[in-house]
Design a protein around this motif. Sequence first.
Motif, PDB file in Angstrom:
ATOM      1  N   UNK A  28      72.040  29.742  50.850  1.00  0.00           N
ATOM      2  CA  UNK A  28      70.774  29.619  50.131  1.00  0.00           C
ATOM      3  C   UNK A  28      69.782  28.771  50.919  1.00  0.00           C
ATOM      4  N   UNK A  29      70.234  27.651  51.454  1.00  0.00           N
ATOM      5  CA  UNK A  29      69.355  26.789  52.225  1.00  0.00           C
ATOM      6  C   UNK A  29      68.909  27.475  53.507  1.00  0.00           C
ATOM      7  N   UNK A  30      69.822  28.193  54.144  1.00  0.00           N
ATOM      8  CA  UNK A  30      69.510  28.910  55.370  1.00  0.00           C
ATOM      9  C   UNK A  30      68.452  29.983  55.109  1.00  0.00           C
ATOM     10  N   UNK A  31      68.618  30.734  54.027  1.00  0.00           N
ATOM     11  CA  UNK A  31      67.653  31.780  53.682  1.00  0.00           C
ATOM     12  C   UNK A  31      66.299  31.185  53.319  1.00  0.00           C
ATOM     13  N   UNK A  32      66.310  30.043  52.644  1.00  0.00           N
ATOM     14  CA  UNK A  32      65.033  29.384  52.318  1.00  0.00           C
ATOM     15  C   UNK A  32      64.268  29.010  53.584  1.00  0.00           C
ATOM     16  N   UNK A  46      76.069  35.861  66.010  1.00  0.00           N
ATOM     17  CA  UNK A  46      76.851  34.652  65.791  1.00  0.00           C
ATOM     18  C   UNK A  46      76.333  33.869  64.578  1.00  0.00           C
ATOM     19  N   UNK A  47      75.022  33.879  64.406  1.00  0.00           N
ATOM     20  CA  UNK A  47      74.433  33.231  63.228  1.00  0.00           C
ATOM     21  C   UNK A  47      74.898  33.927  61.958  1.00  0.00           C
ATOM     22  N   UNK A  48      74.883  35.265  61.945  1.00  0.00           N
ATOM     23  CA  UNK A  48      75.313  36.003  60.764  1.00  0.00           C
ATOM     24  C   UNK A  48      76.806  35.804  60.501  1.00  0.00           C
ATOM     25  N   UNK A  49      77.587  35.651  61.580  1.00  0.00           N
ATOM     26  CA  UNK A  49      79.019  35.392  61.412  1.00  0.00           C
ATOM     27  C   UNK A  49      79.229  34.046  60.730  1.00  0.00           C
ATOM     28  N   UNK A  50      78.456  33.033  61.161  1.00  0.00           N
ATOM     29  CA  UNK A  50      78.552  31.721  60.520  1.00  0.00           C
ATOM     30  C   UNK A  50      78.138  31.804  59.052  1.00  0.00           C
ATOM     31  N   UNK A  51      77.107  32.593  58.781  1.00  0.00           N
ATOM     32  CA  UNK A  51      76.631  32.731  57.405  1.00  0.00           C
ATOM     33  C   UNK A  51      77.704  33.362  56.513  1.00  0.00           C
ATOM     34  N   UNK A  73      77.949  29.578  49.576  1.00  0.00           N
ATOM     35  CA  UNK A  73      76.720  30.138  49.025  1.00  0.00           C
ATOM     36  C   UNK A  73      75.587  29.123  49.121  1.00  0.00           C
ATOM     37  N   UNK A  74      75.893  27.846  48.904  1.00  0.00           N
ATOM     38  CA  UNK A  74      74.862  26.810  48.986  1.00  0.00           C
ATOM     39  C   UNK A  74      74.260  26.750  50.394  1.00  0.00           C
TER      40      UNK A  74
END
Length: 269
Positions: free
Chosen positions: A81-85, A67-72, A77-78
């Motif tokens: 980026x924050x999520x990956x950081x 579900x997290x990946x679906x939201x991503x 993109x912004x």
Amino acid sequence: METLQLSVSAHGVAHLTMNRPEVFNAFDETMIAELGQAIAQCSANPQVRVVVLAGAGKVFSAGADVQWMKRAAQATQAWNEQDARSFAETLSQLAACSKPTIARVHGLALGGGVGLVAACDVAVASTETRLAVSEARLGILPAVIGPHLINAVGLRQARRLALTASRITAADALAMGLLHEVVAIDALDTAVQRWVDELLLSGPQAQAEIKRLFGQLAPGPLTAEVRELTAQTIARVRVGGEAREGFAAFLDKRAPAWAPSISTSISTK
């Protein structure tokens, strides 16, 4: 915390357990944030000597929550980026934790779960464990966990794991250095305990200095800067109180003050 259990034993062993067994300890934004908070607490707590990272239920961690990946995938993109950081920061906190860290691995470790294993100082797994750097099967890549994976197994093995995304056995992971010991599932806690006992015999400040220094070193030429860094580090540490106690204990043929007087015990149930 919503997604984790954290407790500290009387002997300073922090048990940090991912507690989302209903989704195989897959992590989302909440777990990533709470992992970072828990690791920071362990690093700052002078009573903590060792951190054991485990997963509740049948597996260690299945990686990213679907579900997290679906939201991503639906976000900007912004946002991504924050999520990956955030995940990158949590993994870096784990790798740089001033206390020795042990991954207790069982069942499965997939994707980011392998990143957690690679970021720990020691990884012990049960024989039935399977691991996979599985991101490419979803059309993405193991970017954030990449540096930790390369540090653990080397560039060529990391590239093979990421490109094929195939599952490997615990024995294969042991052979390439991703794991340090593999035992039967009913011996897993005993094996982790042996590592805990070994780690508790060393000076906690010395271990923190090792983590800090080795985090600044990489395979390559022994430059003047590297030589100076190592010389300054050992010179500073040798005049400290822990070093004086360590040398005195050795000469007096006694245990140093930091060594536990009785065996510790762990439980991940």
